[in-house]
Scaffold this motif. Structure first.
Motif, PDB file in Angstrom:
ATOM      1  N   ILE A 149       0.868  -1.192   0.000  1.00  0.00           N
ATOM      2  CA  ILE A 149       0.000   0.000   0.000  1.00  0.00           C
ATOM      3  C   ILE A 149       0.897   1.232   0.000  1.00  0.00           C
ATOM      4  O   ILE A 149       1.771   1.366   0.868  1.00  0.00           O
ATOM      5  N   PRO A 151       1.706   5.668  -0.929  1.00  0.00           N
ATOM      6  CA  PRO A 151       1.145   7.028  -0.882  1.00  0.00           C
ATOM      7  C   PRO A 151       1.279   7.746  -2.225  1.00  0.00           C
ATOM      8  O   PRO A 151       1.673   7.146  -3.223  1.00  0.00           O
ATOM      9  N   TRP A 152       0.979   9.050  -2.197  1.00  0.00           N
ATOM     10  CA  TRP A 152       0.947   9.820  -3.440  1.00  0.00           C
ATOM     11  C   TRP A 152       2.201  10.661  -3.676  1.00  0.00           C
ATOM     12  O   TRP A 152       2.365  11.219  -4.752  1.00  0.00           O
ATOM     13  N   PRO A 177      -2.204   1.415  -5.194  1.00  0.00           N
ATOM     14  CA  PRO A 177      -1.666   2.780  -5.284  1.00  0.00           C
ATOM     15  C   PRO A 177      -2.546   3.752  -4.511  1.00  0.00           C
ATOM     16  O   PRO A 177      -3.675   3.420  -4.133  1.00  0.00           O
ATOM     17  N   GLU A 179      -5.168   6.628  -4.202  1.00  0.00           N
ATOM     18  CA  GLU A 179      -6.287   7.060  -5.051  1.00  0.00           C
ATOM     19  C   GLU A 179      -6.045   8.460  -5.608  1.00  0.00           C
ATOM     20  O   GLU A 179      -6.700   8.872  -6.578  1.00  0.00           O
ATOM     21  N   GLY A 207      -8.053   2.177  -5.633  1.00  0.00           N
ATOM     22  CA  GLY A 207      -9.230   2.417  -4.806  1.00  0.00           C
ATOM     23  C   GLY A 207      -8.867   3.233  -3.585  1.00  0.00           C
ATOM     24  O   GLY A 207      -7.692   3.557  -3.356  1.00  0.00           O
ATOM     25  N   ALA A 214      -8.116  -1.150   3.606  1.00  0.00           N
ATOM     26  CA  ALA A 214      -8.516  -1.794   4.862  1.00  0.00           C
ATOM     27  C   ALA A 214      -8.779  -3.293   4.677  1.00  0.00           C
ATOM     28  O   ALA A 214      -8.257  -4.110   5.451  1.00  0.00           O
ATOM     29  N   PHE A 227       3.522  -1.127   4.066  1.00  0.00           N
ATOM     30  CA  PHE A 227       2.741   0.104   3.966  1.00  0.00           C
ATOM     31  C   PHE A 227       3.647   1.322   4.027  1.00  0.00           C
ATOM     32  O   PHE A 227       4.536   1.400   4.885  1.00  0.00           O
ATOM     33  N   GLY A 229       2.950   5.502   4.279  1.00  0.00           N
ATOM     34  CA  GLY A 229       1.916   6.534   4.356  1.00  0.00           C
ATOM     35  C   GLY A 229       1.965   7.243   5.696  1.00  0.00           C
ATOM     36  O   GLY A 229       3.018   7.306   6.346  1.00  0.00           O
ATOM     37  N   SER A 230       0.831   7.744   6.113  1.00  0.00           N
ATOM     38  CA  SER A 230       0.782   8.556   7.332  1.00  0.00           C
ATOM     39  C   SER A 230       0.775   7.674   8.580  1.00  0.00           C
ATOM     40  O   SER A 230       0.403   6.490   8.522  1.00  0.00           O
ATOM     41  N   GLN A 236      -3.648   2.064  11.995  1.00  0.00           N
ATOM     42  CA  GLN A 236      -4.844   1.269  11.661  1.00  0.00           C
ATOM     43  C   GLN A 236      -4.467  -0.014  10.915  1.00  0.00           C
ATOM     44  O   GLN A 236      -5.020  -1.082  11.168  1.00  0.00           O
ATOM     45  N   GLU A 384       4.602  16.808  11.302  1.00  0.00           N
ATOM     46  CA  GLU A 384       4.990  16.774   9.894  1.00  0.00           C
ATOM     47  C   GLU A 384       4.043  17.704   9.123  1.00  0.00           C
ATOM     48  O   GLU A 384       2.834  17.515   9.146  1.00  0.00           O
ATOM     49  N   LEU A 412      13.421   9.740  11.123  1.00  0.00           N
ATOM     50  CA  LEU A 412      13.643   9.158   9.791  1.00  0.00           C
ATOM     51  C   LEU A 412      15.052   9.460   9.274  1.00  0.00           C
ATOM     52  O   LEU A 412      15.848   8.563   9.067  1.00  0.00           O
TER      53      LEU A 412
END
Ligand code: NAD
Length: 480
Positions: A149, A151-152, A177, A179, A207, A214, A227, A229-230, A236, A384, A412
């Motif tokens: 999964i 991020p953009w 990817p 969305e 999606g 999820a 994963f 992302g945030s 989650q 951030e 990081l």
């Protein structure tokens, strides 16, 4: 609405799902495409396709998988210009930045092709034992169906860092990817689809996070989830993955520092601050958004940084003279503008920027923004921002600089600028960060690990660690 384009690649076929995703051009706010993405039933289809392909794919040799990865390298090279263009158009980043991304994708697949080829010679290696009664051998086996999964902000790069090692290890993949930026990812998938991977080895489901991410994170037939992302979503994903005890790798947020020591070359320090703050319009997990400058250099540094930031040409990503493009969408633009406004409210001093460029009334453009006198307990200092916003603060001693840099829930990366190699190494060693650049821009090599301390990451990508993330370890012990 534009004609929807298929947003699913499952078992070797392009399909259309029922969840329509509107994709925009952040530089113009105009619609770019509609993608027919998937839902829980598409996830089920993709996971079962990957599961069916796994027995045969996992038995292929490293040499066979390496050869397929090398085909992907050539195919991406052949489509380089198209991928660069799509990435700029969908993401808002200048063409020269998108080119760096695509070249990184090529380098990553090339590197993992080499690691795949090297696997065969290492498989079933003998393990020295303190007993003559037994022999042991070590096998590294692919961990199964894996969900990726992404991020953009660096869509194809974050994909390549997961996909190349997963395929090299012999795993079957379901990729989701973002969305927000599916277009370069769909093109990359089409390029990969032409390279002869067996059906079901590589699947893609576009999606939203709720409709696709999820259910992927919860699926009992997914052995591992990787994963990027945030932090909010990473938590989650980890919670859902816990229910079926699947392996989890997380690449999350950052609040990193650039430390300008008293003996630093001022011009170099300013250039590194510009790159660490404003590359990709600051939408980088590795943004060095805290700039810590030795007292004796602070005034001169701020003056030069202000002049450089004010001179930056913010423009359409396709403008030949562009230096900084657009933020990715309205939500991100408003988030960053909100942080700037709250920073001013709590007393931070705005040195430059903080608003949209006067000549760009449309598109999600922001001027490079610099603050000083940022309260240490403010969101501006601690959270951030994920936009072109730098916070500059002076320090009196090396120990104070290290303490300020390490005072974060993230860890990081970091950058150090110093004329003295011993000093720079001492400071680099004291920083709680997974990667430290010394007098260097944020160069990344597939050979060196990516990931951080504390709440920035679980695990490491790239290098042999990136491959090991998709492998199980098996020992076979036999009586002699
Ligand atoms: P995000 O967390 O909103 O989304 C990331 C991905 O997760 C997307 O594909 C999204 O659709 C999906 N998702 C959303 N909700 C989900 C859910 N409930 N379950 C499963 N998947 C779900 O992040 P973003 O806004 O796309 O990217 C920005 C963030 O990514 C920043 O925090 C940045 O620091 C981080 N990032 C980290 C690295 C790194 O290497 N550490 C690299 C790039 C970006």
């Amino acid at each position: 609405m534009l004609n929807p384009q298929p947003g699913l690649y499952i078992d070797g076929h392009w399909l259309s799902g029922s969840e329509l995703l509107s994709v925009i051009n952040p530089a113009t706010e105009a619609p770019l495409a509609t993608v027919a993405g998937g839902d829980e039933s598409s996830v089920e289809h993709a996971v079962q396709s990957a599961k069916s392909a796994f027995p045969a794919w996992s038995q292929t040799s490293g040499a066979e998988r390496g050869a397929l990865l090398r085909k992907i390298v050539s195919a991406v090279q052949g489509h380089r210009e198209r991928l660069i263009e799509l990435q700029s158009r969908n993401n808002g980043k200048p063409l020269f930045e998108a080119a760096i991304d695509v070249d990184d994708v090529i380098a990553t697949f090339d590197y993992y092709a080499g690691l795949a080829e090297a696997l065969d010679a290492k498989q079933d290696s003998a393990v020295p034992l303190p007993s003559d009664d037994f022999v042991a051998r070590l096998r590294r086996e692919p961990c199964g169906v894996v969900a990726l999964i992404v991020p953009w902000n660096f869509p194809m790069v974050t994909t390549a860092w997961k996909l190349a090692p997963a395929l090299a290890a012999g795993c079957c993949v379901v990729l989701k990817p973002s969305e927000v930026t599916p277009l370069p990812e769909l093109e990359l998938a089409e390029v990969i689809a032409q390279c002869g991977l067996p059906d079901g080895v590589f699947n893609l489901v576009c999606g939203t996070g709720l409709a696709v991410g999820a259910p992927l994170a919860a699926h009992p037939d997914v052995a591992k989830i990787s994963f990027t992302g945030s932090n909010a979503v990473g938590v989650q994903v980890m919670q859902r993955a816990a229910e079926t005890v699947k392996g989890v790798s997380l690449e999350l947020g950052g609040k990193s520092s650039l430390l300008v020591l008293a003996d630093a070359d001022l011009d170099l320090a300013v250039e590194l601050a510009m790159g660490g703050g404003f590359f990709n319009a600051g939408q980088m997990c590795s943004a060095t958004s805290r700039v810590l400058v030795a007292d004796e250099l602070a005034d001169a540094f701020l003056q030069k940084l202000k002049a450089r930031a004010e001179a930056i040409r913010v423009a359409d990503p396709f403008d030949p003279d562009v230096e900084m493009g657009a933020l990715v969408n309205q939500a991100q633009y408003q988030r960053v503008v909100g942080h700037i406004a709250r920073g001013i409210q709590v007393g931070a001093r705005l040195v430059c920027g903080g608003e949209r460029p006067a000549d760009l009334p449309r598109g999600y453009f922001l001027r490079p923004t610099v603050f000083t006198a940022v309260p240490l307990d403010s969101a501006l200092w601690r959270e951030e921002i994920f936009g072109p916003v730098l916070c500059v603060r002076s320090f009196a001693t090396e120990a104070e600089a290290i303490a300020l840099a390490n005072d974060s829930e993230f860890g990081l990366v970091a950058s150090v600028v110093s004329a003295d190699a011993d000093t720079a190494d001492r400071v680099a060693n004291a920083l709680h960060a997974g990667l430290v650049w010394v007098n260097a821009p944020q160069v990344i090599f597939p050979q060196t690990a990516w990931g951080g301390y504390k709440q920035s990451s679980i695990g490491r990508e790239l290098g042999p660690w990136g491959l090991q993330a998709f492998q199980e370890i098996k020992h076979v012990i036999r009586s002699v």
